[in-house]
Design a protein around this motif. Sequence first.
Motif, PDB file in Angstrom:
ATOM      1  N   MET A 112      10.897  12.837  -9.987  1.00 22.28           N
ATOM      2  CA  MET A 112      10.014  11.927 -10.685  1.00 22.28           C
ATOM      3  C   MET A 112       9.337  11.029  -9.634  1.00 22.28           C
ATOM      4  N   PRO A 113       8.001  10.930  -9.686  1.00 22.15           N
ATOM      5  CA  PRO A 113       7.304  10.079  -8.706  1.00 22.15           C
ATOM      6  C   PRO A 113       7.761   8.629  -8.777  1.00 22.15           C
ATOM      7  N   LYS A 114       7.669   7.948  -7.640  1.00 22.39           N
ATOM      8  CA  LYS A 114       8.129   6.562  -7.530  1.00 22.39           C
ATOM      9  C   LYS A 114       7.359   5.608  -8.447  1.00 22.39           C
ATOM     10  N   TYR A 115       6.119   5.951  -8.761  1.00 20.51           N
ATOM     11  CA  TYR A 115       5.293   5.019  -9.520  1.00 20.51           C
ATOM     12  C   TYR A 115       5.537   5.091 -11.032  1.00 20.51           C
ATOM     13  N   TYR A 116       6.466   5.915 -11.504  1.00 22.44           N
ATOM     14  CA  TYR A 116       6.675   6.059 -12.944  1.00 22.44           C
ATOM     15  C   TYR A 116       7.129   4.764 -13.621  1.00 22.44           C
ATOM     16  N   ASP A 117       7.932   3.949 -12.952  1.00 21.95           N
ATOM     17  CA  ASP A 117       8.336   2.672 -13.557  1.00 21.95           C
ATOM     18  C   ASP A 117       7.121   1.788 -13.784  1.00 21.95           C
ATOM     19  N   GLU A 118       6.236   1.754 -12.794  1.00 25.09           N
ATOM     20  CA  GLU A 118       4.999   0.970 -12.925  1.00 25.09           C
ATOM     21  C   GLU A 118       4.132   1.547 -14.045  1.00 25.09           C
ATOM     22  N   LEU A 119       4.016   2.853 -14.101  1.00 24.92           N
ATOM     23  CA  LEU A 119       3.232   3.518 -15.147  1.00 24.92           C
ATOM     24  C   LEU A 119       3.794   3.191 -16.525  1.00 24.92           C
ATOM     25  N   ASP A 120       5.102   3.263 -16.673  1.00 22.61           N
ATOM     26  CA  ASP A 120       5.737   2.959 -17.959  1.00 22.61           C
ATOM     27  C   ASP A 120       5.436   1.532 -18.390  1.00 22.61           C
ATOM     28  N   ALA A 121       5.504   0.586 -17.472  1.00 21.23           N
ATOM     29  CA  ALA A 121       5.230  -0.817 -17.803  1.00 21.23           C
ATOM     30  C   ALA A 121       3.781  -0.995 -18.233  1.00 21.23           C
ATOM     31  N   VAL A 122       2.860  -0.350 -17.535  1.00 25.31           N
ATOM     32  CA  VAL A 122       1.436  -0.462 -17.873  1.00 25.31           C
ATOM     33  C   VAL A 122       1.175   0.158 -19.240  1.00 25.31           C
ATOM     34  N   LEU A 123       1.731   1.334 -19.494  1.00 23.96           N
ATOM     35  CA  LEU A 123       1.521   1.986 -20.786  1.00 23.96           C
ATOM     36  C   LEU A 123       2.120   1.176 -21.934  1.00 23.96           C
ATOM     37  N   ARG A 124       3.309   0.604 -21.720  1.00 19.93           N
ATOM     38  CA  ARG A 124       3.907  -0.249 -22.758  1.00 19.93           C
ATOM     39  C   ARG A 124       3.017  -1.460 -23.032  1.00 19.93           C
ATOM     40  N   TRP A 132      -1.972   9.031 -12.579  1.00 20.38           N
ATOM     41  CA  TRP A 132      -1.209   9.876 -13.489  1.00 20.38           C
ATOM     42  C   TRP A 132      -2.121  10.813 -14.277  1.00 20.38           C
ATOM     43  N   LEU A 133      -3.224  10.289 -14.806  1.00 24.08           N
ATOM     44  CA  LEU A 133      -4.153  11.132 -15.566  1.00 24.08           C
ATOM     45  C   LEU A 133      -4.732  12.238 -14.694  1.00 24.08           C
ATOM     46  N   GLY A 134      -5.034  11.920 -13.450  1.00 23.99           N
ATOM     47  CA  GLY A 134      -5.540  12.929 -12.531  1.00 23.99           C
ATOM     48  C   GLY A 134      -4.537  14.040 -12.303  1.00 23.99           C
ATOM     49  N   GLU A 135      -3.270  13.672 -12.193  1.00 24.31           N
ATOM     50  CA  GLU A 135      -2.225  14.679 -12.014  1.00 24.31           C
ATOM     51  C   GLU A 135      -2.067  15.554 -13.251  1.00 24.31           C
ATOM     52  N   GLN A 136      -2.309  15.000 -14.424  1.00 19.33           N
ATOM     53  CA  GLN A 136      -2.178  15.767 -15.658  1.00 19.33           C
ATOM     54  C   GLN A 136      -3.418  16.622 -15.919  1.00 19.33           C
ATOM     55  N   ARG A 137      -4.552  16.134 -15.495  1.00 20.01           N
ATOM     56  CA  ARG A 137      -5.813  16.812 -15.773  1.00 20.01           C
ATOM     57  C   ARG A 137      -5.861  18.197 -15.127  1.00 20.01           C
ATOM     58  N   THR A 138      -5.458  18.326 -13.905  1.00 19.70           N
ATOM     59  CA  THR A 138      -5.564  19.598 -13.194  1.00 19.70           C
ATOM     60  C   THR A 138      -4.765  20.702 -13.880  1.00 19.70           C
ATOM     61  N   PRO A 139      -3.477  20.526 -14.192  1.00 22.41           N
ATOM     62  CA  PRO A 139      -2.752  21.596 -14.899  1.00 22.41           C
ATOM     63  C   PRO A 139      -3.364  21.896 -16.268  1.00 22.41           C
ATOM     64  N   ALA A 140      -3.789  20.871 -16.984  1.00 17.07           N
ATOM     65  CA  ALA A 140      -4.370  21.087 -18.305  1.00 17.07           C
ATOM     66  C   ALA A 140      -5.679  21.868 -18.201  1.00 17.07           C
ATOM     67  N   GLU A 141      -6.473  21.551 -17.200  1.00 15.84           N
ATOM     68  CA  GLU A 141      -7.730  22.281 -17.018  1.00 15.84           C
ATOM     69  C   GLU A 141      -7.460  23.730 -16.638  1.00 15.84           C
TER      70      GLU A 141
END
Length: 112
Positions: free
Chosen positions: A1-13, A85-94
């Motif tokens: 799991m990337p190191k920034y996931y805690d930060e991402l979770d806080a921002v999304l919450r 995070w969105l950039g990382e998700q976009r490539t596999p989805a595309e």
Amino acid sequence: MPKYYDELDAVLRALADPTRRAVVERLAKSPAVVSELAAPFSMALPSLMQHLRVLEDAGLITSEKNGRVRTVSLVPGALDVLHLWLGEQRTPAERQADRLGIHLARTTPKEG
């Protein structure tokens, strides 16, 4: 799991609430005093302050008190974690959509 996931979770919450999203949208234009931020909402000032605290704890905003006036600002780059995070998700989805398109082109009967 990337190191920034805690930060991402806080921002999304923090952004899960429509009031907080509206505050971030407003602050994207320019800093504002708390009373100005509170104006569009029909809530008590302490309730808005709780929303601001959540945004500040997530690292999205910062505030500065000068006398009796508290000015709130969006932290530069605070939303970058979402872009990452969105950039990382976009490539596999595309890639998956491209494969589906190729499959459909091969398996769909041609008209004519």
